[in-house]
Design a protein around this motif. Structure first.
Motif, PDB file in Angstrom:
ATOM      1  N   GLY A 231       0.862  -1.178   0.000  1.00 48.48           N
ATOM      2  CA  GLY A 231       0.000   0.000   0.000  1.00 48.48           C
ATOM      3  C   GLY A 231       0.895   1.223   0.000  1.00 48.48           C
ATOM      4  O   GLY A 231       1.662   1.416   0.935  1.00 48.48           O
ATOM      5  N   VAL A 232       0.833   2.016  -1.054  1.00 48.69           N
ATOM      6  CA  VAL A 232       1.739   3.167  -1.198  1.00 48.69           C
ATOM      7  C   VAL A 232       0.961   4.375  -1.718  1.00 48.69           C
ATOM      8  O   VAL A 232      -0.087   4.216  -2.348  1.00 48.69           O
ATOM      9  CB  VAL A 232       2.923   2.831  -2.158  1.00 48.69           C
TER      10      VAL A 232
ATOM     11  N   GLU B  31      -1.113   6.789 -10.755  1.00 50.87           N
ATOM     12  CA  GLU B  31      -1.118   5.561 -11.543  1.00 50.87           C
ATOM     13  C   GLU B  31      -2.531   4.958 -11.588  1.00 50.87           C
ATOM     14  O   GLU B  31      -3.252   4.975 -10.594  1.00 50.87           O
ATOM     15  CB  GLU B  31      -0.153   4.524 -10.933  1.00 50.87           C
ATOM     16  N   TYR B  32      -2.892   4.419 -12.728  1.00 50.45           N
ATOM     17  CA  TYR B  32      -4.173   3.728 -12.924  1.00 50.45           C
ATOM     18  C   TYR B  32      -5.373   4.601 -12.531  1.00 50.45           C
ATOM     19  O   TYR B  32      -6.409   4.093 -12.092  1.00 50.45           O
ATOM     20  CB  TYR B  32      -4.194   2.404 -12.138  1.00 50.45           C
ATOM     21  N   GLY B  33      -5.213   5.915 -12.632  1.00 48.45           N
ATOM     22  CA  GLY B  33      -6.324   6.820 -12.338  1.00 48.45           C
ATOM     23  C   GLY B  33      -6.626   6.957 -10.853  1.00 48.45           C
ATOM     24  O   GLY B  33      -7.642   7.556 -10.485  1.00 48.45           O
ATOM     25  N   ILE B  34      -5.762   6.417  -9.984  1.00 47.13           N
ATOM     26  CA  ILE B  34      -5.967   6.582  -8.541  1.00 47.13           C
ATOM     27  C   ILE B  34      -5.451   7.971  -8.169  1.00 47.13           C
ATOM     28  O   ILE B  34      -4.297   8.298  -8.450  1.00 47.13           O
ATOM     29  CB  ILE B  34      -5.183   5.504  -7.745  1.00 47.13           C
TER      30      ILE B  34
ATOM     31  N   PHE C  18      -2.839   3.273  -1.573  1.00 52.35           N
ATOM     32  CA  PHE C  18      -3.546   2.244  -2.340  1.00 52.35           C
ATOM     33  C   PHE C  18      -2.658   1.026  -2.555  1.00 52.35           C
ATOM     34  O   PHE C  18      -1.451   1.170  -2.790  1.00 52.35           O
ATOM     35  CB  PHE C  18      -3.891   2.861  -3.709  1.00 52.35           C
ATOM     36  N   GLY C  19      -3.231  -0.150  -2.473  1.00 47.22           N
ATOM     37  CA  GLY C  19      -2.476  -1.365  -2.795  1.00 47.22           C
ATOM     38  C   GLY C  19      -2.174  -1.429  -4.280  1.00 47.22           C
ATOM     39  O   GLY C  19      -3.085  -1.309  -5.105  1.00 47.22           O
ATOM     40  N   PHE C  20      -0.902  -1.579  -4.606  1.00 51.59           N
ATOM     41  CA  PHE C  20      -0.441  -1.699  -5.995  1.00 51.59           C
ATOM     42  C   PHE C  20       0.573  -2.844  -6.083  1.00 51.59           C
ATOM     43  O   PHE C  20       1.305  -3.100  -5.117  1.00 51.59           O
ATOM     44  CB  PHE C  20       0.342  -0.435  -6.420  1.00 51.59           C
ATOM     45  N   PRO C  21       0.711  -3.447  -7.261  1.00 54.95           N
ATOM     46  CA  PRO C  21       1.864  -4.320  -7.471  1.00 54.95           C
ATOM     47  C   PRO C  21       3.113  -3.451  -7.599  1.00 54.95           C
ATOM     48  O   PRO C  21       3.082  -2.437  -8.300  1.00 54.95           O
ATOM     49  CB  PRO C  21       1.537  -5.032  -8.787  1.00 54.95           C
TER      50      PRO C  21
ATOM     51  N   ILE D 119       5.988   1.252  -8.604  1.00 51.52           N
ATOM     52  CA  ILE D 119       4.703   0.675  -8.987  1.00 51.52           C
ATOM     53  C   ILE D 119       4.822   0.082 -10.396  1.00 51.52           C
ATOM     54  O   ILE D 119       5.408   0.699 -11.293  1.00 51.52           O
ATOM     55  CB  ILE D 119       3.606   1.757  -8.938  1.00 51.52           C
ATOM     56  N   VAL D 120       4.311  -1.132 -10.570  1.00 50.16           N
ATOM     57  CA  VAL D 120       4.295  -1.757 -11.893  1.00 50.16           C
ATOM     58  C   VAL D 120       3.251  -1.019 -12.733  1.00 50.16           C
ATOM     59  O   VAL D 120       2.076  -0.973 -12.357  1.00 50.16           O
ATOM     60  CB  VAL D 120       3.941  -3.255 -11.799  1.00 50.16           C
ATOM     61  N   GLU D 121       3.683  -0.440 -13.819  1.00 51.23           N
ATOM     62  CA  GLU D 121       2.766   0.392 -14.608  1.00 51.23           C
ATOM     63  C   GLU D 121       2.367  -0.274 -15.918  1.00 51.23           C
ATOM     64  O   GLU D 121       2.996  -1.219 -16.361  1.00 51.23           O
ATOM     65  CB  GLU D 121       3.425   1.744 -14.903  1.00 51.23           C
ATOM     66  N   GLY D 122       1.309   0.279 -16.513  1.00 50.59           N
ATOM     67  CA  GLY D 122       0.915  -0.118 -17.866  1.00 50.59           C
ATOM     68  C   GLY D 122       0.150  -1.420 -17.966  1.00 50.59           C
ATOM     69  O   GLY D 122      -0.020  -1.949 -19.065  1.00 50.59           O
ATOM     70  N   LEU D 123      -0.347  -1.949 -16.855  1.00 52.67           N
ATOM     71  CA  LEU D 123      -1.115  -3.192 -16.926  1.00 52.67           C
ATOM     72  C   LEU D 123      -2.516  -2.893 -17.465  1.00 52.67           C
ATOM     73  O   LEU D 123      -3.133  -1.907 -17.069  1.00 52.67           O
ATOM     74  CB  LEU D 123      -1.227  -3.827 -15.534  1.00 52.67           C
ATOM     75  N   PRO D 124      -3.019  -3.740 -18.348  1.00 51.47           N
ATOM     76  CA  PRO D 124      -4.375  -3.512 -18.853  1.00 51.47           C
ATOM     77  C   PRO D 124      -5.413  -3.809 -17.766  1.00 51.47           C
ATOM     78  O   PRO D 124      -5.273  -4.758 -17.007  1.00 51.47           O
ATOM     79  CB  PRO D 124      -4.502  -4.521 -20.000  1.00 51.47           C
ATOM     80  N   ILE D 125      -6.403  -2.943 -17.658  1.00 52.43           N
ATOM     81  CA  ILE D 125      -7.470  -3.117 -16.662  1.00 52.43           C
ATOM     82  C   ILE D 125      -8.778  -3.374 -17.412  1.00 52.43           C
ATOM     83  O   ILE D 125      -9.273  -2.486 -18.107  1.00 52.43           O
ATOM     84  CB  ILE D 125      -7.592  -1.854 -15.778  1.00 52.43           C
ATOM     85  N   ASP D 126      -9.300  -4.576 -17.273  1.00 52.34           N
ATOM     86  CA  ASP D 126     -10.554  -4.892 -17.974  1.00 52.34           C
ATOM     87  C   ASP D 126     -11.756  -4.378 -17.173  1.00 52.34           C
ATOM     88  O   ASP D 126     -11.598  -3.820 -16.082  1.00 52.34           O
ATOM     89  CB  ASP D 126     -10.657  -6.391 -18.289  1.00 52.34           C
ATOM     90  N   GLU D 127     -12.937  -4.604 -17.711  1.00 55.10           N
ATOM     91  CA  GLU D 127     -14.143  -4.021 -17.124  1.00 55.10           C
ATOM     92  C   GLU D 127     -14.407  -4.533 -15.712  1.00 55.10           C
ATOM     93  O   GLU D 127     -14.677  -3.756 -14.795  1.00 55.10           O
ATOM     94  CB  GLU D 127     -15.335  -4.357 -18.038  1.00 55.10           C
ATOM     95  N   PHE D 128     -14.276  -5.849 -15.522  1.00 50.73           N
ATOM     96  CA  PHE D 128     -14.495  -6.436 -14.191  1.00 50.73           C
ATOM     97  C   PHE D 128     -13.492  -5.859 -13.184  1.00 50.73           C
ATOM     98  O   PHE D 128     -13.866  -5.459 -12.075  1.00 50.73           O
ATOM     99  CB  PHE D 128     -14.347  -7.967 -14.276  1.00 50.73           C
TER     100      PHE D 128
END
Ligand code: NAI
Length: 327
Positions: free
Chosen positions: A267-268, A273-276, A282-285, A295-304
């Motif tokens: 949690g950092v 990142e990711y619109g947070i 926030f918990g991030f990888p 923070i690991v960036e650029g991961l695709p975020i699907d609808e779910f």
């Protein structure tokens, strides 16, 4: 041999403290070549201080070669002096009839005072881990109360959720837990956290493909991980302590010593990142190297996943709004 580092632990006479201190002193957190001085904090209350003395007697009786010193404190202004690592475990638990707002306010008071004390007396590079609940919001409060320290030096513990998720995946796939890579937990340390195995691999193979069961993900996996704390209380009559202490060791060890490119969850404070929104804890990888996390960036975020992230974010921003006037 290395110069000792100072490790402060609050709530040192509590359940998690009892499962944590002996492992720090034995070198499991910072390495078997790193001497430590423990700065132990409890509330000034006579009973708590006496219990703390008892724990210190047991620490003494372990004759840990790496334990270079030990102090008992009742005031963070002395307890955090020159501290290099601060594990903020002590917090105000929810009492009978206590509303959520009361809980937030009671903890805001504790973590404002501790943030100010860290700001005033701790090492300028202090690494802070908040374990005491609500962990993310308490970490946010401490960070906001310490304007002279780097904001990235404040973190909250999501590692227990991460480790719980890893064990559930190991059980489901029948693979060793140590073979799992690239697991992430997003958001708040609460049942709204989103444990995400879409990127996870075992021996190079996709965990998502191996499991291939979105109903299990949604109806079994996420509720099991999210409600694990309640299930432990129900079974044990006490809240998770050894597993929480273990997660705190994992978090600090990985932050201090590096992950060799592997992902872990911390949690950092967000940088957007990711619109947070910025500063939300926030918990991030993340990966870590040289005492810094990224923070690991650029991961695709699907609808779910987006819906899950939105939900845990809404809870967190609600908590933060609830304490804003107290900062
Ligand atoms: P506990 O009640 O056994 O011990 C807490 C200790 O903190 C007590 O000895 C108390 O006197 C002390 N304390 C309270 N306020 C303090 C202050 N201002 N300064 C110094 N010490 C203070 O509780 P336990 O089981 O050790 O849990 C500690 C916290 O960790 C709780 O808030 C719990 O909800 C949280 N937790 C967080 C987890 C996470 O994953 N982030 C997992 C499990 C527990």
């Amino acid at each position: 041999s290395k110069k000792p580092v100072r490790v402060a632990v609050t709530g040192a006479a509590g359940q998690i403290g009892y499962a944590l201190l002996f492992r720090i002193a034995s070198g499991e957190m910072l390495g078997k070549d790193q001497p430590v001085i423990l700065q132990l904090l409890e509330i000034p209350d006579e009973k708590a201080q006496k219990a703390l003395k008892g724990v210190m007697m047991e620490l003494e009786d372990c004759a840990f070669p790496l334990l270079a010193g030990m102090e008992a404190h009742g005031d963070p202004m002395t307890g955090f002096k020159d501290t290099d690592y601060a594990l903020l475990v002590g917090a105000r638990p929810r009492g009978p009839g206590m509303e959520r707002a009361d809980l937030l306010a009671a903890n805001a008071q504790i973590f404002t005072a501790q943030g100010k004390a860290l700001n005033a007396v701790a090492s300028r590079d202090v690494k802070v881990l908040v374990v005491g609940n609500p962990a993310n919001t308490n970490a946010y409060i401490a960070m906001k109360s310490a304007p002279d320290l780097k904001r990235e030096n404040f973190t909250a513990m999501l590692r227990l959720d991460h480790n719980r998720a890893a064990s559930q995946i190991a059980a489901k796939t029948g693979k060793p837990v140590a073979s799992i890579r690239k697991l992430a937990v997003w958001g708040n340390h609460s049942p709204t956290m989103y444990a995400d195995y879409r990127f996870a691999t075992i021996d190079g193979a996709s965990v998502k493909d191996m499991i291939n069961d979105q109903v299990w993900n949604k109806d079994v996996f996420l509720p099991t991980v999210g409600k694990r704390g309640a299930a432990i209380i129900e079974a044990r009559g006490l809240s998770s302590a050894a597993s929480a202490a273990n997660a705190a060791i994992d978090h600090m060890r990985d932050w201090a010593l590096g992950t060799n490119g592997e992902w872990v969850t911390m949690g950092v404070p967000s940088n957007g990142e990711y619109g947070i929104p910025k500063d939300v804890m926030f918990g991030f990888p993340v990966t870590t190297e040289g005492g810094q996390y990224k923070i690991v960036e650029g991961l695709p975020i699907d609808e779910f996943s987006q819906a899950c992230i939105d939900k845990t974010l809404a809870e967190l921003t609600g908590e933060q709004d609830g304490v804003k006037h107290l900062l």
